[in-house]
Design an enzyme around this catalytic site. Sequence first.
Site, short mmCIF file in Angstrom:
data_model
loop_
_atom_site.label_atom_id
_atom_site.label_comp_id
_atom_site.label_asym_id
_atom_site.label_seq_id
_atom_site.Cartn_x
_atom_site.Cartn_y
_atom_site.Cartn_z
N LYS A 81 0.86 -1.20 0.00
CA LYS A 81 0.00 0.00 0.00
C LYS A 81 0.88 1.22 0.00
O LYS A 81 1.87 1.28 0.75
CB LYS A 81 -0.86 -0.01 1.28
CG LYS A 81 -1.91 1.08 1.30
CD LYS A 81 -3.14 0.67 0.52
CE LYS A 81 -4.05 1.88 0.22
NZ LYS A 81 -3.57 2.71 -0.92
N LYS A 105 4.67 2.18 8.43
CA LYS A 105 3.49 2.97 8.76
C LYS A 105 2.27 2.06 8.91
O LYS A 105 1.51 2.15 9.87
CB LYS A 105 3.26 4.00 7.65
CG LYS A 105 2.26 5.06 7.96
CD LYS A 105 2.03 5.97 6.74
CE LYS A 105 3.31 6.66 6.30
NZ LYS A 105 3.07 7.60 5.17
N LYS A 117 5.38 2.11 -3.01
CA LYS A 117 5.33 3.53 -3.39
C LYS A 117 5.62 3.66 -4.86
O LYS A 117 6.33 2.82 -5.44
CB LYS A 117 6.37 4.33 -2.61
CG LYS A 117 6.05 5.80 -2.51
CD LYS A 117 5.01 6.05 -1.44
CE LYS A 117 4.77 7.50 -1.18
NZ LYS A 117 4.11 7.69 0.13
N THR A 201 -5.14 12.55 6.40
CA THR A 201 -3.75 12.67 6.85
C THR A 201 -3.66 13.79 7.90
O THR A 201 -3.07 13.60 8.97
CB THR A 201 -2.82 12.94 5.66
OG1 THR A 201 -3.06 11.94 4.66
CG2 THR A 201 -1.36 12.89 6.07
N ASN A 232 -2.46 19.46 0.90
CA ASN A 232 -3.62 18.81 1.51
C ASN A 232 -3.44 18.60 3.02
O ASN A 232 -4.25 19.08 3.82
CB ASN A 232 -3.87 17.47 0.78
CG ASN A 232 -4.98 16.68 1.45
OD1 ASN A 232 -4.85 16.22 2.57
ND2 ASN A 232 -6.09 16.53 0.76
N1 GLU Z 1 0.68 8.92 0.35
C1 GLU Z 1 0.13 8.72 1.65
C2 GLU Z 1 1.21 8.31 2.63
O1 GLU Z 1 2.37 8.55 2.41
C3 GLU Z 1 -1.08 7.79 1.64
C4 GLU Z 1 -0.80 6.39 1.21
C5 GLU Z 1 -2.08 5.55 1.04
O2 GLU Z 1 -3.16 6.03 1.36
O3 GLU Z 1 -1.93 4.43 0.59
O4 GLU Z 1 0.92 7.82 3.68
#
Ligand code: GLU
Length: 445
Positions: A81, A105, A117, A201, A232
Site C-alpha cells: 500500500k 506505517k 510507493k 492525513t 492537503n
Molecule cells: N501517500 C500517503 C502516505 O504517504 C497515503 C498512502 C495511502 O493512502 O496508501 O501515507
Amino acid sequence: MDRVRPAKAGSERDRASLFADALLRLETAGVHADIDPEALERLKHPRRIVQVSIPVRMDDGYLRIFTGYRVLHDDTRGPAKGGIRFHPDVSVDEVKALALWMTFKCSVVGLPFGGGKGGVIVDPKSLSRLELERLSRGYIREIAPFIGPERDVPAPDVYTNSMIMGWMMDEYSHLNGERSPAVITGKPVSNGGSLGRDDATGRGAYLCIKELEQRRELRPEDTRVAIQGFGNAGQHVARLLHRDGYRIVAISDSQGGVMDPAGLDIPALASAKNAGLSAKSVYCLCSVHQCDLPRGQAISNAELLALDVDILIPAALENQITGDNVESVRAPVIVEVANGPTTSEADAVLDARGVLVVPDILANAGGVTVSYFEWLQSKSGDYWTLEKVHARLREIMCTEFAAVHERMEALGVSMRTAAYVHALDRLGAAISSQGTHNYFGNEQA
Ligand code: GLU
C-alpha cells in the site's frame, strides 16, 4: 534517550541516500525489538523495483518519454500500500525509502497491508490537464501487471489527487476488463472513494496532537504552532487545530511563508491560496506569502523551521531538518506530517536535546488508515458514513499513539524508535510465521 548511529560523512550523506538513512532507523530499532535477525535482514531489501518509461503525446504534437517507478518493499502482512508521487526530484532511491516507510506505517497502526510507493519524474505544474491525464493513464498501463486489489494498492501522494486516482482506476478497470475500484484509494467520493479520505492525513496528525494535549497539559490558546507546507495535509491540520483555538503563527508553501505572532486567520489563508486553483488548472499556482493579509510578515521556509514555537509541523517534503540546520530548530515538539522530513543525523541532535518528535510513520498514518477503510468499502460495496470513518480513525490513531508512547517510556528511547519497535514486533511475527532459521531449527537439528 537512545542515540541514532551518527551519520558517516557529515551532512553530505543527508542528501546522499534517503534509503540508506531509512535503514539506520531499522538498525537502531532492531536492537530493542523482539525480532529474528533474518526477519530484520529481509526488511532491508525491497522485494521488487519496477522502472517504466511512459510515452506521452503532448499538446504540441511531440512525444515526451517520462520515467516512473513502483517499488514493493514488503507484503508479508497484506497487499502493498502506498501513494504515487509526481515530482521533478523523484528518484529510485527516494521511492525505495518511501516504500519502506509505508511498510512501517501500515504496521505501526496495525493495518493488514505491506508497503509500496510509486513516482514519476515530472513537474506536473508544467502540464496541461489533458497531458496530466495521458501521463496518469500511461503510468498505470506500464505498472498494471504489478498492482491489483490483493497485490499492491496505490493512492495519492505529493502532487497527485483524487481526480488523478479516478483516471488511474478507470484505466486499470479497462485493462482488467472489469470495474476494479479496490485497486486504488483516494478516489473521488462520486466514483467509489470514501468519505473522510480528503482530510484523513491532517486529521490523523491532529488526533496525535490531541493525545499530546492531554499528556502535556497543553492549553490550545497558549500553544504556538508553525506549519511548513500548505498542501492537503498541511491545510487540514491547520484548519482542525485553528478550530480548537491553537495559535497557528506561521505557514509556508514551496514559494515562501507568512508569520503573525498573534495567530493567522487560517480559513482566510486557505481560501486565498485555493483561489489560485482556477477551474481549468489542477494545481494551485499562487503562494501563501502573496496573500493579502491585514497583519503578518513574509518569511522563508528556513526561517519558519527556526521559529520559537511550541509545536513545529513539517508537512512538505523529506530532508527538511538536517545536520545543517538542526541547531537552529527551537520547538520542543515536532509532529512529522511529511514523510521523512528529519534525517537520522538531525534526529540524534534533537534526541540529545530532549525534543519530542512524533514520527512520520505514526503522525501521518491517518491517510493510509482511511485508505484502508476505502479499500474495504470498494471490495464490499458497503459505503460508510462520515461518522463511522471518523470514529474508526480516532480509535486506531489514539490506541496506537498510546501504545507507542508507552513503549517510548518503557524502553527509554525516542518516540521514533518506539514506533519502529512497535511496527517491527508485528512485522517480525508475520515474517517468522512464514519461516526463518529459528522457526525451522528443530527440523534441521
Ligand atoms: N501517500 C500517503 C502516505 O504517504 C497515503 C498512502 C495511502 O493512502 O496508501 O501515507
